[in-house]
Design a protein around this motif. Structure first.
Motif, PDB file in Angstrom:
ATOM      1  N   GLY A 149     108.211  67.468  39.635  1.00 23.36           N
ATOM      2  CA  GLY A 149     109.460  66.912  39.649  1.00 23.36           C
ATOM      3  C   GLY A 149     109.520  65.458  40.445  1.00 23.36           C
ATOM      4  N   ASP A 150     108.794  64.466  39.718  1.00 26.83           N
ATOM      5  CA  ASP A 150     108.344  63.156  40.335  1.00 26.83           C
ATOM      6  C   ASP A 150     108.834  62.477  39.439  1.00 26.83           C
ATOM      7  OD1 ASP A 150     106.710  64.035  42.945  1.00 26.83           O
ATOM      8  OD2 ASP A 150     104.562  63.567  41.869  1.00 26.83           O
ATOM      9  N   GLU A 151     109.061  61.093  39.964  1.00 29.23           N
ATOM     10  CA  GLU A 151     109.716  60.003  38.987  1.00 29.23           C
ATOM     11  C   GLU A 151     108.757  59.209  38.349  1.00 29.23           C
ATOM     12  OE1 GLU A 151     112.449  57.292  40.058  1.00 29.23           O
ATOM     13  OE2 GLU A 151     113.680  58.655  41.811  1.00 29.23           O
ATOM     14  N   VAL A 152     108.761  59.190  37.054  1.00 28.48           N
ATOM     15  CA  VAL A 152     107.939  58.573  36.592  1.00 28.48           C
ATOM     16  C   VAL A 152     107.459  56.807  37.245  1.00 28.48           C
ATOM     17  CG1 VAL A 152     107.131  57.371  34.148  1.00 28.48           C
ATOM     18  CG2 VAL A 152     107.927  59.415  34.734  1.00 28.48           C
ATOM     19  N   PRO A 153     106.948  56.025  37.135  1.00 28.86           N
ATOM     20  CA  PRO A 153     106.844  54.799  37.611  1.00 28.86           C
ATOM     21  C   PRO A 153     107.470  53.900  36.569  1.00 28.86           C
ATOM     22  CG  PRO A 153     104.632  55.106  38.303  1.00 28.86           C
ATOM     23  CD  PRO A 153     105.201  57.311  37.249  1.00 28.86           C
ATOM     24  N   ARG A 154     107.971  52.788  37.278  1.00 32.82           N
ATOM     25  CA  ARG A 154     108.520  51.306  36.392  1.00 32.82           C
ATOM     26  C   ARG A 154     108.543  50.278  36.757  1.00 32.82           C
ATOM     27  NH1 ARG A 154     111.784  53.787  39.393  1.00 32.82           N
ATOM     28  NH2 ARG A 154     113.532  52.605  40.269  1.00 32.82           N
ATOM     29  N   ALA A 155     108.194  49.330  36.019  1.00 28.37           N
ATOM     30  CA  ALA A 155     108.233  48.253  36.760  1.00 28.37           C
ATOM     31  C   ALA A 155     108.666  48.014  37.825  1.00 28.37           C
ATOM     32  CB  ALA A 155     108.314  46.763  35.291  1.00 28.37           C
ATOM     33  N   GLY A 156     108.037  47.331  38.794  1.00 28.55           N
ATOM     34  CA  GLY A 156     108.017  46.963  40.393  1.00 28.55           C
ATOM     35  C   GLY A 156     108.808  48.180  41.602  1.00 28.55           C
ATOM     36  N   THR A 157     107.830  49.270  41.164  1.00 33.62           N
ATOM     37  CA  THR A 157     106.957  50.983  41.587  1.00 33.62           C
ATOM     38  C   THR A 157     105.686  50.099  42.603  1.00 33.62           C
ATOM     39  OG1 THR A 157     107.849  52.196  40.658  1.00 33.62           O
ATOM     40  CG2 THR A 157     106.634  52.876  41.745  1.00 33.62           C
TER      41      THR A 157
ATOM     42  N   ASP B  88      89.644  57.137  51.786  1.00 32.08           N
ATOM     43  CA  ASP B  88      89.440  58.444  52.500  1.00 32.08           C
ATOM     44  C   ASP B  88      89.172  59.088  53.680  1.00 32.08           C
ATOM     45  OD1 ASP B  88      88.336  59.148  49.417  1.00 32.08           O
ATOM     46  OD2 ASP B  88      85.895  58.879  50.255  1.00 32.08           O
ATOM     47  N   ASP B  89      89.992  57.417  54.544  1.00 32.04           N
ATOM     48  CA  ASP B  89      90.049  58.291  56.178  1.00 32.04           C
ATOM     49  C   ASP B  89      91.666  58.533  56.197  1.00 32.04           C
ATOM     50  OD1 ASP B  89      87.409  58.628  56.968  1.00 32.04           O
ATOM     51  OD2 ASP B  89      87.447  56.630  56.686  1.00 32.04           O
ATOM     52  N   GLU B  90      92.289  58.697  54.888  1.00 33.84           N
ATOM     53  CA  GLU B  90      94.109  58.647  55.133  1.00 33.84           C
ATOM     54  C   GLU B  90      94.578  57.404  55.628  1.00 33.84           C
ATOM     55  OE1 GLU B  90      95.624  60.803  53.250  1.00 33.84           O
ATOM     56  OE2 GLU B  90      93.878  62.279  52.821  1.00 33.84           O
ATOM     57  N   GLN B  91      93.734  56.173  55.583  1.00 31.59           N
ATOM     58  CA  GLN B  91      94.137  55.034  56.029  1.00 31.59           C
ATOM     59  C   GLN B  91      94.665  54.148  54.880  1.00 31.59           C
ATOM     60  OE1 GLN B  91      93.869  54.152  59.434  1.00 31.59           O
ATOM     61  NE2 GLN B  91      93.670  55.943  59.410  1.00 31.59           N
ATOM     62  N   LEU B  92      95.683  53.206  55.091  1.00 28.84           N
ATOM     63  CA  LEU B  92      96.087  52.196  53.573  1.00 28.84           C
ATOM     64  C   LEU B  92      95.928  51.289  53.915  1.00 28.84           C
ATOM     65  CD1 LEU B  92      98.667  51.694  52.159  1.00 28.84           C
ATOM     66  CD2 LEU B  92     100.042  51.205  54.087  1.00 28.84           C
ATOM     67  N   ILE B  93      95.169  51.279  52.891  1.00 32.15           N
ATOM     68  CA  ILE B  93      94.126  50.444  52.452  1.00 32.15           C
ATOM     69  C   ILE B  93      95.146  48.625  51.677  1.00 32.15           C
ATOM     70  CG2 ILE B  93      92.438  51.119  52.946  1.00 32.15           C
ATOM     71  CD1 ILE B  93      91.269  50.957  49.573  1.00 32.15           C
ATOM     72  N   GLY B  94      96.314  49.225  51.061  1.00 28.99           N
ATOM     73  CA  GLY B  94      96.480  47.755  50.172  1.00 28.99           C
ATOM     74  C   GLY B  94      97.867  49.078  48.925  1.00 28.99           C
ATOM     75  N   VAL B  95      99.041  47.805  48.818  1.00 29.93           N
ATOM     76  CA  VAL B  95      99.626  48.266  48.334  1.00 29.93           C
ATOM     77  C   VAL B  95      99.945  48.132  46.643  1.00 29.93           C
ATOM     78  CG1 VAL B  95     102.387  48.553  48.338  1.00 29.93           C
ATOM     79  CG2 VAL B  95     101.269  48.904  49.823  1.00 29.93           C
ATOM     80  N   LEU B  96      99.785  49.014  45.802  1.00 22.83           N
ATOM     81  CA  LEU B  96      99.843  48.324  44.077  1.00 22.83           C
ATOM     82  C   LEU B  96     101.414  48.253  43.761  1.00 22.83           C
ATOM     83  CD1 LEU B  96      97.723  50.983  42.674  1.00 22.83           C
ATOM     84  CD2 LEU B  96      97.316  48.809  43.697  1.00 22.83           C
ATOM     85  N   VAL B  97     101.688  46.675  42.673  1.00 20.25           N
ATOM     86  CA  VAL B  97     102.644  47.257  42.321  1.00 20.25           C
ATOM     87  C   VAL B  97     102.905  47.104  41.013  1.00 20.25           C
ATOM     88  CG1 VAL B  97     105.399  45.653  41.919  1.00 20.25           C
ATOM     89  CG2 VAL B  97     103.386  45.484  44.018  1.00 20.25           C
ATOM     90  N   THR B  98     103.236  48.733  39.958  1.00 24.89           N
ATOM     91  CA  THR B  98     103.631  48.574  38.667  1.00 24.89           C
ATOM     92  C   THR B  98     104.544  47.331  37.970  1.00 24.89           C
ATOM     93  OG1 THR B  98     103.529  51.130  39.036  1.00 24.89           O
ATOM     94  CG2 THR B  98     104.192  50.137  37.140  1.00 24.89           C
ATOM     95  N   GLN B  99     103.624  46.947  37.287  1.00 25.14           N
ATOM     96  CA  GLN B  99     104.240  45.839  36.333  1.00 25.14           C
ATOM     97  C   GLN B  99     105.028  45.955  35.458  1.00 25.14           C
ATOM     98  OE1 GLN B  99     103.971  42.365  37.291  1.00 25.14           O
ATOM     99  NE2 GLN B  99     103.128  43.525  39.580  1.00 25.14           N
ATOM    100  N   ARG B 100     104.186  47.461  34.392  1.00 25.57           N
ATOM    101  CA  ARG B 100     104.716  47.683  33.036  1.00 25.57           C
ATOM    102  C   ARG B 100     103.866  49.019  33.017  1.00 25.57           C
ATOM    103  NH1 ARG B 100     101.669  44.431  28.810  1.00 25.57           N
ATOM    104  NH2 ARG B 100      99.964  46.056  28.549  1.00 25.57           N
TER     105      ARG B 100
END
Length: 86
Positions: free
Chosen positions: A28-36, A43-55
């Protein structure tokens, strides 16, 4: 496996990923799109970055091309090696 893939992303080696459309639908998840934007969590459940879908491309397994398989950065030797692993 998360650690290995996260390291490849952070190093800039892994710049693409593949997923089954059926898995998004089943979950029931949305498919990523450009800009997502997607969080990269270690492994320690820490945020280490953010990805931005290009295509986003919707392809059958047989249509995936070498440049994409190589961009997954996981050491595949050719597109057939990539297909066998997936």
């Amino acid at each position: 496996m998360r650690r290995e893939l996260t390291e490849l992303v952070v190093a800039g080696t892994k710049t693409a990923t593949a997923a089954l459309l059926a898995e998004y639908e089943a979950d029931g998840d949305e498919v990523p799109r450009a800009g997502t934007r997607s969080a990269v969590i270690d492994d320690d459940e820490q945020l280490i970055g953010v990805l931005v879908t290009q295509r986003v491309e919707h392809l059958r397994l047989a249509e995936v091309f070498w440049e994409f398989a190589d961009a997954e950065g996981e050491g595949f030797t050719d597109v057939d090696d990539w297909r066998r692993a997936h």
